[in-house]
Scaffold this motif. Sequence first.
Motif, short mmCIF file in Angstrom:
data_model
loop_
_atom_site.label_atom_id
_atom_site.label_comp_id
_atom_site.label_asym_id
_atom_site.label_seq_id
_atom_site.Cartn_x
_atom_site.Cartn_y
_atom_site.Cartn_z
N THR A 228 -5.37 11.82 -12.90
CA THR A 228 -5.88 11.19 -11.69
C THR A 228 -6.95 10.16 -12.09
O THR A 228 -7.83 10.46 -12.89
CB THR A 228 -6.48 12.22 -10.73
N ARG A 246 -6.42 7.41 -7.55
CA ARG A 246 -4.98 7.23 -7.76
C ARG A 246 -4.42 8.49 -8.38
O ARG A 246 -4.85 8.94 -9.44
CB ARG A 246 -4.72 6.04 -8.68
N SER A 247 -3.44 9.10 -7.72
CA SER A 247 -2.82 10.32 -8.21
C SER A 247 -1.91 10.00 -9.39
O SER A 247 -1.49 8.86 -9.58
CB SER A 247 -2.01 10.99 -7.10
N LEU A 272 -11.20 17.21 -8.97
CA LEU A 272 -11.15 15.96 -8.22
C LEU A 272 -12.40 15.70 -7.39
O LEU A 272 -12.35 15.08 -6.32
CB LEU A 272 -9.90 15.91 -7.33
#
Length: 335
Positions: A228, A246-247, A272
Amino acid sequence: MGRVSFGLWAAMALILVPLAGAQSYTVTDLGTLAGGFDSAATAINEEGQVAGFSEINHLDDHAFVWTSAGGMQDLGTLGGTSSFAYGINNSGQVVGQSYRSDGSFGAFLWTKDGGMQDLGTLGGASAGAYGINNLGQVVGMSYTEVGSDTSHAFLWTASTGMQDLGALGGESSLATAINNSGEVVGTFTQSGDPYYHSFLWTQKGGMQQIDPPAAVGSQPSAISPSGTIVGYGEQPSSLRSIGFVRSPAGKFTSLGSMGNSPNKPFGISESLQVVGEASPTTGSFGFLWTKANGLQNLNDLVSGQYGIYSGEAINRFGQIAATGAPDALLLTPIQ
């Protein structure tokens, strides 16, 4: 571990406020090196060791590594007067940029046993190192020819030395971060285009452009162990920087904003959590972003006045390397 327009993102730029039950932190002021007046944190590892740089007089800075047992250690220079640390891995290896006595600067790798090592260049006079993973792989930028201002992103390993990652056919590139899978992120520029653009480099796929949709330009700051990516860009209408996540699958999420202020994320954890800097007209402040609570001012999550203006990096335990007024700080979650 180991600093756009989003056109369609405009509607996502919501004004977010801290929510009840937010995480709170204790604060450790890391101080300065001897003779210094201020310091800045840039990176943190899973051991809670912090890298950064500190003034040593009114003119020069030295890279440091801070540990709870030994405090702040001066890492020295490559023969010049100043150095800056930008990355640290779980073994305590530190990377950065140091000026030499001739005015050029070098990418360095510092280890406790070996001290500061010059990693060389891609042919030019200067280079800088900005990220390192737990395998000891280092990324950064190097000028490619003496007398030229063209620079390319590099990947350095102890066995192969410095590898040129290219620039996607553009003029210059710079790598900012690398994860333990060897995925590298950074920026590149194209002739006639005033904006920076984001890239993701992998051993299998090489360098690919990863700007958000409708972006006029973007810059990635960090990449998590799972791939990520966090970064920031500019909206076409206002040129206001807004952070993004952004994954690994390529899906972009806007961080939104607080009070319509621009923001730049600098670090991301395995869970995250994102940290960075927001810049309203009243002055910058460090922020924490989570999917559950959105953007939160770090100054609201601590007891005391530290003037936290930037969150630089965050580890898997939620510890944050931050910079306040005037010192580098370590924020530790209160369980």
